[in-house]
Design an enzyme around this catalytic site. Structure first.
Site, PDB file in Angstrom:
ATOM      1  N   ASP A  24       1.057  -1.164   0.082  1.00 22.24           N
ATOM      2  CA  ASP A  24      -0.012  -0.019  -0.051  1.00 22.24           C
ATOM      3  C   ASP A  24       0.682   1.111   0.220  1.00 22.24           C
ATOM      4  O   ASP A  24       1.852   1.422   0.966  1.00 22.24           O
ATOM      5  CB  ASP A  24      -0.891  -0.022   1.184  1.00 22.24           C
ATOM      6  CG  ASP A  24      -2.115   1.065   1.145  1.00 22.24           C
ATOM      7  OD1 ASP A  24      -3.123   0.741   1.240  1.00 22.24           O
ATOM      8  OD2 ASP A  24      -1.640   2.174   0.895  1.00 22.24           O
ATOM      9  N   ASN A  28      -1.913  12.800  -4.349  1.00 23.08           N
ATOM     10  CA  ASN A  28      -2.826  13.480  -5.218  1.00 23.08           C
ATOM     11  C   ASN A  28      -3.373  14.861  -4.667  1.00 23.08           C
ATOM     12  O   ASN A  28      -3.595  15.961  -5.709  1.00 23.08           O
ATOM     13  CB  ASN A  28      -4.263  12.544  -5.009  1.00 23.08           C
ATOM     14  CG  ASN A  28      -4.304  11.675  -5.872  1.00 23.08           C
ATOM     15  OD1 ASN A  28      -3.270  11.365  -6.917  1.00 23.08           O
ATOM     16  ND2 ASN A  28      -4.777  10.354  -5.491  1.00 23.08           N
ATOM     17  N   ASP A  33      -1.658   9.271 -10.891  1.00 24.10           N
ATOM     18  CA  ASP A  33      -1.452   8.224 -12.090  1.00 24.10           C
ATOM     19  C   ASP A  33      -0.200   7.798 -12.339  1.00 24.10           C
ATOM     20  O   ASP A  33      -0.042   6.792 -12.665  1.00 24.10           O
ATOM     21  CB  ASP A  33      -2.644   8.587 -12.936  1.00 24.10           C
ATOM     22  CG  ASP A  33      -4.135   8.872 -12.839  1.00 24.10           C
ATOM     23  OD1 ASP A  33      -4.862   9.256 -13.288  1.00 24.10           O
ATOM     24  OD2 ASP A  33      -4.442   8.345 -11.409  1.00 24.10           O
ATOM     25  N   GLU A  38      -4.614   2.409  -4.148  1.00 22.28           N
ATOM     26  CA  GLU A  38      -2.993   2.433  -4.245  1.00 22.28           C
ATOM     27  C   GLU A  38      -2.510   1.269  -3.445  1.00 22.28           C
ATOM     28  O   GLU A  38      -1.464   1.117  -3.225  1.00 22.28           O
ATOM     29  CB  GLU A  38      -2.718   3.681  -3.175  1.00 22.28           C
ATOM     30  CG  GLU A  38      -2.810   3.599  -1.669  1.00 22.28           C
ATOM     31  CD  GLU A  38      -4.212   4.484  -1.544  1.00 22.28           C
ATOM     32  OE1 GLU A  38      -4.922   4.542  -2.429  1.00 22.28           O
ATOM     33  OE2 GLU A  38      -4.663   4.866  -0.206  1.00 22.28           O
TER      34      GLU A  38
END
Length: 804
Positions: free
Chosen positions: A671, A679, A688, A714
């Site tokens: 993770d 973000n 991305d 993620e």
């Protein structure tokens, strides 16, 4: 004076025997006192550790159950969007979409809204489509399905996808009962997911009948009122217990109550026994518009697993003190025992001497009786001192003419000794004289029987196999050499004839695409390749010699989903003596997944069993187009790696393989740390790009057989077949290092938290994933940017970074 008469005194007045008892008593009392102190300190520490362990188990169980509730909402939402985005959905389209969603749900249902004046036309149209009578029905007073009474509106079940053995009550009007009607009205009013009160489900096995309905309204694009509803029929027993530890292994007792239920009925309660403990934890779970109270208590398994017992510590400490006291007593009082033991050993040595003399005579008799094997012994200078009857018969010499006169070197061909001495000198880095060339072991193959040529008394030559070893005396000193010769002249001629035939067969089979084989199944279910061409090695990546010893290794190469079908087709061909033809997949170590086509003709063997003559060929190119089309449905669009659906399918397939055969399986979950921060700070386009760069780095480190998937957001997963816990941990460390070794463009260094778990016997999919998820949770709690395993599989800790 005999030794037994001597009795030394301690301090001049305490005898040796009394001093031993006194020392043992003092040690026992001191050890018992120390044991009591340790037991008191350990008891307090254990109670604190038990509370911490219970809270960790509670957090893990709550997280897993909340994920299951959220998963059910997401699956029903996807079915809702399917209807919203489709103008008309047929039964086949519904089944094709809903069937993969059936995970811990009893059924998925589509129920349109039908007005009073539309009922007759609706029933006729559905009857025509199904080619079977269809009526809108409801439960009568006897609990049976009967035609529904006249109402202004109906919501009948039209489509249903279920695993239930009882089928689905098609046509059942959901507005006929207050609980279901109330749920539909709440969903229609809010336009969101709604959950029913606890109810007895219709068309579900009694054991799974207690559950709820999860309802979502379907509103056409641009519309305001729903024209129907999609529903998930959820059995709480299946949702809660499926994939969790079995009752006899579960550490927690679980209870769930709907907080909106005025009667406070138990919606689910696990069947394992409750422990006598005051530990309890309560959490809140949400599903749709309902909130459920989750109560967790320790079970008897948790209590037994604690493994602490004050009595056991006291008993072990007392036993240890007692044993130490006995040991000291024995050490102090062992003098007389040692003197007696010396006398016994002396008598035994005299007896062994007599036995050795008898064995020497027997050995001489055995050497003379071995007439088919030449046994020759020499001293350190190579002069022969033993020449048995077999050596006389094989070489033509008489023992009296050889012993003490000839050396072992004189019996060998000089050219062979020179060549062997040269090769050994190069391999060992020192000069080896020709006289010792036949006795020095090769560094590559020690104790190997080597082929030599001997010279008989009449000058003729003889090909033999020789095994040489050193001779040691009773003190372990090197006193000579022993050489054993076996005549292999006729055997060598037979081997040469077979080699000529094999070379001819290999030349013929080399021009045939694929592999040619002869395969037998014997009455004892022994599978064996009598013959396998070199093409078989290319097909299965297994050496032909291994195939001829054990044909079942081919089955280990066959894909788990195909192996049972191939087994069944072979048995059917043997039973009916019919032509065998199959197409199947193999999983190869080097070339990965390949498609194989095999054909063979059977014949019955006189002694029982079946013999096949056939060939196999690689048809992977023919299957590639089909695989490429399938890949579109199992690939994550953003990163290009596999998606959650493919991971679940592969993991189930690997579990089937492990349950049927054996082996190892590990998973690595990772993770990205603080991905939301990336973000928020750089934008979703940069986020991305981070996901794509991470997948690129991870993929470069994986094997062909590993499966790299994106579970969502993620969160990623690596499935490692045939990988034990140590190998999986090493791989996870390599992936962790490759990710943090170089910064990414625009965002700098990106880290991730890794969790590793390996499959255990009798463990299900959820159990394995739960342990991997728990390891990621531990890594997150410990500061992120690290690799963690579950407690019983934890490898030595790797490098750790500072807190983020």
């Amino acid at each position: 004076m005999p030794l037994q008469a001597v009795r030394p005194k301690i301090l001049g007045f305490i005898s040796e025997q009394v001093s031993a008892w006194l020392m043992a008593l003092v040690v026992f009392l001191a050890g018992s006192t120390l044991t009591i102190i340790i037991a008191w300190a350990t008891s307090d520490l254990y109670q604190q550790q038990e509370r911490q362990r219970f809270q960790l188990l509670v957090n893990e169980r709550f997280t897993r159950l909340q994920e299951r509730f959220e998963d059910q909402e997401q699956r029903l939402a996807s079915l809702q969007r399917f209807f919203v985005n489709s103008s008309d959905v047929s039964r086949d389209e519904f089944d094709g979409f809903a069937q993969p969603l059936l995970l811990r749900s009893r059924a998925y249902v589509w129920a349109p809204r039908v007005l009073r004046d539309q009922r007759v036309q609706f029933e006729q149209e559905v009857s025509r489509q199904r080619a079977l009578p269809f009526r809108i029905r409801e439960l009568n007073s006897l609990g049976e399905l009967a035609p529904a009474v006249e109402r202004d509106e109906y919501v009948p079940i039209l489509y249903s996808q279920t695993h239930s053995l009882l089928g689905s009550p098609l046509g059942f009007d959901l507005l006929a009962q207050p609980l279901r009607r109330s749920t539909l009205q709440r969903a229609q009013a809010s336009g969101k997911l709604a959950v029913s009160q606890p109810m007895q489900l219709v068309g579900v096995e009694p054991a799974y009948a207690t559950g709820v309905l999860l309802v979502a309204p379907v509103v056409s694009l641009g519309g305001t009122e729903p024209y129907g509803f999609v529903m998930a029929v959820i059995s709480m027993r299946q949702l809660m217990a499926d994939g969790l530890p079995k009752p006899d292994r579960d550490n927690l007792v679980t209870q769930i109550v709907d907080t909106s239920d005025q009667q406070k009925r138990l919606l689910y309660e696990s069947s394992n026994a409750l422990a006598n403990s005051d530990l309890v934890a309560t959490r809140r779970l949400t599903l749709g518009d309902h909130v459920y109270a989750l109560t967790l208590r320790p079970s008897l398994v948790f209590e037994k697993g604690s493994g602490f017992s004050l009595v056991s510590i006291l008993a072990m400490g007392g036993l240890f003190s007692l044993l130490l006291s006995v040991l000291l007593y024995m050490l102090v009082s062992q003098r007389q025992r040692a003197l007696k033991l010396v006398e016994q050993r002396t008598a035994q040595l005299r007896l062994r001497e007599q036995e050795l003399r008898g064995a020497h005579g027997q050995l001489r008799s055995v050497l003379n009786a071995a007439t088919q094997v030449a046994i020759i012994a020499t001293d350190l200078h190579g002069v022969i001192n033993t020449f048995n009857a077999g050596a006389e018969q094989m070489l033509g010499f008489k023992a009296e003419h050889v012993i003490g006169r000839l050396t072992l070197e004189s019996l060998h061909v000089a050219a062979e000794l020179d060549a062997r001495a040269t090769s050994l000198s190069v391999a060992l880095g020192r000069r080896i004289p020709p006289s010792q060339a036949m006795l020095v072991e090769s560094p590559d193959n020690p104790q190997e029987a080597r082929e030599w040529t001997l010279v008989r008394e009449d000058g003729s030559q003889l090909t033999v196999n020789m095994l040489g070893t050193v001779l040691l005396d009773e003190h372990g000193l090197w006193v000579g050499h022993l050489a054993i010769y076996l005549d292999i002249t006729e055997q060598k001629r037979a081997y040469e004839a077979l080699a000529v035939r094999d070379r001819l067969l290999k030349k013929l089979s080399a021009h045939v695409p694929g592999g040619i084989f002869q395969f037998t199944v014997e009455p004892q279910d022994n599978w064996r390749f009598i013959y396998a061409s070199d093409g078989m090695r290319d097909i299965y990546e297994i050496d032909t010699g291994v195939l001829q010893r054990d044909a079942k290794q081919v089955l280990e190469r066959i894909h788990p989903l195909d192996v049972e079908r191939v087994r069944a087709s072979i048995r059917l061909s043997a039973l009916q003596l019919s032509h065998w033809r199959e197409e199947y997949r193999v999983q190869l170590p080097q070339r990965g997944l390949r498609w194989i086509r095999g054909e063979a003709t059977p014949e019955e063997l006189p002694g029982g069993g079946t013999l096949w003559h056939g060939y196999v060929s690689d048809i992977s190119d023919l299957k590639r187009v089909e695989e490429e089309l399938r890949a579109l449905s199992i690939t994550d669009a953003l990163t290009g790696i596999h998606n959650r659906r493919y991971f679940q399918d592969r993991l189930k397939a690997e579990m089937v393989r492990l349950n049927r055969t054996s082996g190892a399986l590990s998973v690595i979950m990772l993770d990205i740390d603080h991905f939301k921060r990336i973000n928020d700070q750089y934008g979703h386009a940069v986020g991305d790009g981070v996901l794509q760069e991470l997948c690129k780095r991870i993929s470069q480190r994986l094997r062909r057989s590993d499966v790299f998937c994106r579970l969502g957001g993620e969160e990623f997963m690596v499935l490692c077949p045939n990988t034990d816990s140590t190998q999986a941990y090493s791989l996870a460390m390599a992936l962790w290092q490759s990710l943090r070794s170089a910064p990414m463009e625009s965002v700098g260094t990106v880290t991730a938290s890794f969790g590793v778990a390996s499959w255990r016997i009798d463990e299900g999919v959820d159990g394995l994933l739960l342990r991997a998820d728990s390891a990621v949770y531990v890594a997150k709690q410990a500061g992120r940017d690290r690799v963690e395993t579950v407690a019983r599989e934890r490898a030595p800790a790797g490098p750790r970074s500072g807190p983020d």
